[in-house]
Design an enzyme around this catalytic site. Structure first.
Site: not given
Ligand code: NDP
Length: 274
Positions: A13, A133, A147, A151
Site C-alpha cells: 500500500s 530486511s 527494530y 531485522k
Molecule cells: P512504508 O511505511 O512506506 O510501508 C510499509 C508497508 O508495510 C505498508 O504498505 C504497510 O501497509 C505495511 N504494513 C505495516 N504494518 C503492517 C501489518 N501489520 N500488516 C500488513 N502490512 C503492514 O515503509 P517502507 O516501504 O519503507 O517499508 C517496507 C520495508 O522496507 C519494511 O520491512 C522496512 O523495514 C524495510 N526498510 C525500509 C527502509 C527505509 O528507509 N524506508 C530501510 C530499510 C528497510 P498498511 O499500513 O496498509 O498495512
C-alpha cells in the site's frame, strides 16, 4: 513456453512494496498485493494487480489470501516479504507488548505467511522468497533496539531457511535497503517521541527525530524504485545472490560495520546523533 509466475508482495500500500509490485507487473508476472489499507492499492489494481486485505499479524488474513491465490492462480511462485515498520524508543521506555508487536509484524507474520506458501513451492521444486530486511539487519542505532532486533533476527532466520530450501530448488534472497524515501520515517518518529521524547532519553530522541527528518523528509534517501529493480533482478536471475545491499548509505555503512571494532562503530554512530 515458461509458465507466467505468480507473485505476492506484502506491504504494497506504500513505499517499497508498491514499487516492487509495479515492477513485477511490468515484468509480466501475475501480481497479488497485500496490506491493511486496501484502498491505497487501487492504483496497483488498475495496473492489473489483485489486492488482498491482509494484516500480517492475523492468521485468518494470511490463510484466506493464500487460499484465494491458490484457487485462482495455482499458488505463489515469488513471495516478497516486505511489510514492516520501525518501532523506535528507548528500551527502558518501550513496553514489552509494543516490542512483541514489532516482532509479530516484522518476523512472525512473514514466517507464518512463508509457511503457507512453501508446500506449493516444494511440490513444484521451484520458487523465490525475498525477505526485505534492512542495512539495520547488520548495523544498529540508539533507540532502535526492537527494530534492529527484528531485522537482525530476520537475517539469521533467512540464512537458515536458505539452507533448508536449497534441496527443493527454492531461492531465499535477503534485501538490505539503505535509507529509502517512503512513509517509514513518519511511521517511526511519532511513536518514538511519545515513548521517549520526555524521558531520560529525551535529548537523544529529539536528535534522532531531526536526523530522521533530514534523511527522509528532504528526499536525501533513495527512491524505492532502486529496491524494486533489485527485486526484479533477483527474480529473473538463474542463481540470485544471497544478499543485496542497495540504496542510500547501505554499502558504506555495511562496509564500516565489517571493518570497525564494536567500540569504533559505536563512536561513529553516536557522532551522528550529537
Ligand atoms: P512504508 O511505511 O512506506 O510501508 C510499509 C508497508 O508495510 C505498508 O504498505 C504497510 O501497509 C505495511 N504494513 C505495516 N504494518 C503492517 C501489518 N501489520 N500488516 C500488513 N502490512 C503492514 O515503509 P517502507 O516501504 O519503507 O517499508 C517496507 C520495508 O522496507 C519494511 O520491512 C522496512 O523495514 C524495510 N526498510 C525500509 C527502509 C527505509 O528507509 N524506508 C530501510 C530499510 C528497510 P498498511 O499500513 O496498509 O498495512
Amino acid at each position: 513456453m515458461n509458465k507466467q509466475k505468480v507473485a505476492l508482495v506484502t506491504g504494497a500500500s506504500s513505499g517499497i512494496g508498491k514499487e516492487i509490485a509495479k515492477k513485477l507487473l511490468q515484468d509480466g508476472l501475475i501480481v497479488y498485493v497485500a496490506a491493511r489499507r486496501v484502498e491505497k492499492m487501487q492504483d496497483l489494481e488498475s495496473l492489473g494487480a489483485t489486492a488482498l486485505k491482509m494484516d500480517i499479524t492475523q492468521d485468518e488474513d494470511i490463510n484466506q489470501a493464500v487460499e484465494q491465490i491458490t484457487q485462482e492462480s495455482g499458488g505463489v511462485d515469488v513471495l516478497v516479504n516486505n511489510a514492516g515498520f520501525g518501532s523506535y524508543g528507548a528500551v527502558e521506555d518501550t513496553s514489552i507488548d509494543d516490542a512483541r508487536y514489532q516482532f509479530e509484524v516484522n518476523l512472525f507474520g512473514l514466517a507464518a505467511l512463508t509457511q503457507k506458501v512453501l508446500p506449493h513451492m516444494r511440490e513444484q521444486r521451484s520458487g523465490t522468497i525475498i525477505n526485505i530486511s534492512s542495512m539495520g539487519g547488520k548495523i544498529y542505532t540508539p533507540l532502535g533496539a526492537w527494530y534492529h532486533a527484528t531485522k537482525h533476527a530476520l537475517e539469521g532466520w533467512s540464512d537458515c531457511l536458505r539452507l533448508e530450501l536449497d534441496q527443493f530448488g527454492i531461492d531465499v534472497v535477503i534485501v538490505e535497503p539503505g535509507a529509502i524515501n517512503t512513509e517509514f520515517g513518519d511511521v517511526m518518529t511519532g511513536p518514538m517521541m511519545e515513548r521517549s521524547g520526555n524521558t531520560a532519553y529525551g535529548d537523544l530522541a529529539k536528535t534522532i527525530e531531526k536526523a530522521v527528518q533530514q534523511t527522509y523528509e528532504k528526499g536525501n534517501g533513495s527512491s524505492p524504485t532502486v529496491i524494486a529493480d533489485t527485486v526484479s533482478k533477483a527474480v529473473k536471475a538463474k542463481k540470485p545472490k544471497t544478499r543485496y545491499a542497495v540504496g542510500s548509505m547501505a554499502k558504506p555503512l555495511l562496509f564500516m560495520r565489517w571493518l570497525l571494532s564494536d567500540r569504533l562503530f559505536d563512536r561513529a554512530v553516536m557522532s551522528q546523533v550529537k
